[in-house]
Design a protein around this motif. Structure first.
Motif, mmCIF file in Angstrom:
data_model
loop_
_atom_site.group_PDB
_atom_site.id
_atom_site.type_symbol
_atom_site.label_atom_id
_atom_site.label_comp_id
_atom_site.label_asym_id
_atom_site.label_seq_id
_atom_site.Cartn_x
_atom_site.Cartn_y
_atom_site.Cartn_z
ATOM 1 N N UNK A 130 -4.797 31.839 41.223
ATOM 2 C CA UNK A 130 -6.007 32.276 40.516
ATOM 3 C C UNK A 130 -5.694 32.555 39.047
ATOM 4 N N UNK A 131 -4.553 33.183 38.783
ATOM 5 C CA UNK A 131 -4.159 33.496 37.407
ATOM 6 C C UNK A 131 -4.014 32.221 36.576
ATOM 7 N N UNK A 132 -3.313 31.222 37.127
ATOM 8 C CA UNK A 132 -3.110 29.974 36.388
ATOM 9 C C UNK A 132 -4.423 29.210 36.204
ATOM 10 N N UNK A 133 -5.332 29.295 37.165
ATOM 11 C CA UNK A 133 -6.646 28.646 37.022
ATOM 12 C C UNK A 133 -7.417 29.262 35.867
ATOM 13 N N UNK A 134 -7.426 30.607 35.786
ATOM 14 C CA UNK A 134 -8.102 31.291 34.684
ATOM 15 C C UNK A 134 -7.449 30.940 33.349
ATOM 16 N N UNK A 135 -6.106 30.853 33.358
ATOM 17 C CA UNK A 135 -5.395 30.506 32.135
ATOM 18 C C UNK A 135 -5.771 29.112 31.648
ATOM 19 N N UNK A 136 -5.866 28.157 32.584
ATOM 20 C CA UNK A 136 -6.238 26.779 32.222
ATOM 21 C C UNK A 136 -7.659 26.755 31.644
ATOM 22 N N UNK A 137 -8.583 27.504 32.258
ATOM 23 C CA UNK A 137 -9.968 27.551 31.771
ATOM 24 C C UNK A 137 -10.017 28.106 30.353
ATOM 25 N N UNK A 138 -9.259 29.200 30.097
ATOM 26 C CA UNK A 138 -9.251 29.815 28.765
ATOM 27 C C UNK A 138 -8.678 28.856 27.730
ATOM 28 N N UNK A 139 -7.606 28.150 28.081
ATOM 29 C CA UNK A 139 -6.996 27.205 27.145
ATOM 30 C C UNK A 139 -7.951 26.063 26.822
ATOM 31 N N UNK A 140 -8.614 25.504 27.843
ATOM 32 C CA UNK A 140 -9.559 24.406 27.615
ATOM 33 C C UNK A 140 -10.728 24.859 26.747
ATOM 34 N N UNK A 141 -11.236 26.083 26.998
ATOM 35 C CA UNK A 141 -12.327 26.608 26.165
ATOM 36 C C UNK A 141 -11.861 26.783 24.725
ATOM 37 N N UNK A 142 -10.610 27.269 24.553
ATOM 38 C CA UNK A 142 -10.091 27.436 23.202
ATOM 39 C C UNK A 142 -9.990 26.118 22.466
#
Length: 282
Positions: free
Chosen positions: A15-27
């Motif tokens: 779950x942590x890595x999924x949220x991290x990927x979402x934040x990076x893509x949004x950035x």
């Protein structure tokens, strides 16, 4: 319910890595969309550009290209280059149009752009000028010979009703539209009055023409708010807001050509909109 929110260590890491990927893509998305434009000037190799223009012109003049009718007042950089015009010739046309002036004949096109006779002979058969511009030239001759032509901006409803096809309703509608404009700037604005048939407009213009255009304060499209832009008769509030949004996302407008794709109207009405606009850098 507790079982639905109970995760082991591996699941928590996922779950942590999924949220991290979402934040990076949004950035990345917001960085690409809102990053500042690169304003560094590009050097133009004039000698190379001249050679390219010469080769392209020669290629255009020796081949049989099929072109479709178009109004030369709205030639874009790409269109002009595809026709065989040089960068300097296109720039002369765009500079001329930015002043709010219009070309009404092939001879004027050559005078403004300074294209060669051979190129003009190839592309001028495809020139298509609006009918109202052609009739405007005829009315100019009429007004020169007929001293009884009166001012369209001072005509009364009673005087307008003397024209065949203009009754009580249309005469009041003409005056109301004239008041909204602050006075007609050009004769062709009479075509924009709702319900007036072209033949009736021609009849009116044989008796009344714009002899004294009013002085107006043009709106700088690159700095005006949506409320200010919407004051124009030809632009409603929603379209004004669309113009402001487009300007904020893409930068300032440099000419009327850039606005044509925003209006689903005829080229003639775009001309009329241009009478009220300035294109100064904010």
């Amino acid at each position: 319910m507790k079982s639905h929110f109970k995760f082991d260590k591996q699941e928590r890491n996922g779950i942590f890595f999924l949220l991290l990927i979402i934040i990076v893509l949004q950035g990345i998305y917001f960085w690409v969309k809102y990053r500042p434009a690169d304003d560094s000037p590009l050097a133009l190799n004039e000698d190379l550009q001249a050679r390219i223009d010469s080769i392209k012109r020669s290629d255009y003049e020796t081949k049989d290209f099929k072109t479709y009718p178009f109004n030369p007042n709205y030639i874009t950089d790409y269109k002009g280059y595809s026709l065989g015009m040089s960068a300097e010739e296109i720039d002369r046309l765009l500079t001329f149009r930015q002043k709010g002036d219009f070309i009404n004949s092939a001879e004027e096109f050559q005078e403004v752009t300074q294209v060669s006779d051979s190129l003009l002979q190839i592309i001028s058969p495809s020139f298509k000028f609006p009918a109202w511009k052609k009739s405007s030239a005829k009315r100019k001759t009429f007004s020169e010979n007929k001293k009884e032509v009166k001012g369209l901006n001072t005509a009364t409803a009673v005087e307008l009703k003397q024209i065949r096809g203009v009754g009580e309703v249309l005469s009041k509608r003409i005056i109301k539209f004239r008041d909204r404009l602050g006075g007609f700037l050009v004769n062709e604005q009479l075509y924009d009055v709702y319900g007036l048939e072209p033949n009736v407009v021609e009849g009116i213009l044989e008796r009344f023409q714009v002899l004294h255009p009013p002085e107006i304060k043009k709106i700088n499209i690159n700095s005006a708010s949506a409320v200010e832009i919407a004051q124009l008769v030809y632009i409603n509030r929603s379209k004004a807001e669309e113009i402001v949004r487009y300007r904020e996302e893409n930068g300032s407008f440099s000419s009327l050509n850039e606005m044509t794709k925003m209006f689903n109207v005829s080229e003639e009405k775009i001309d009329r909109i241009g009478l009220y606009l300035l294109f100064k850098e904010d």
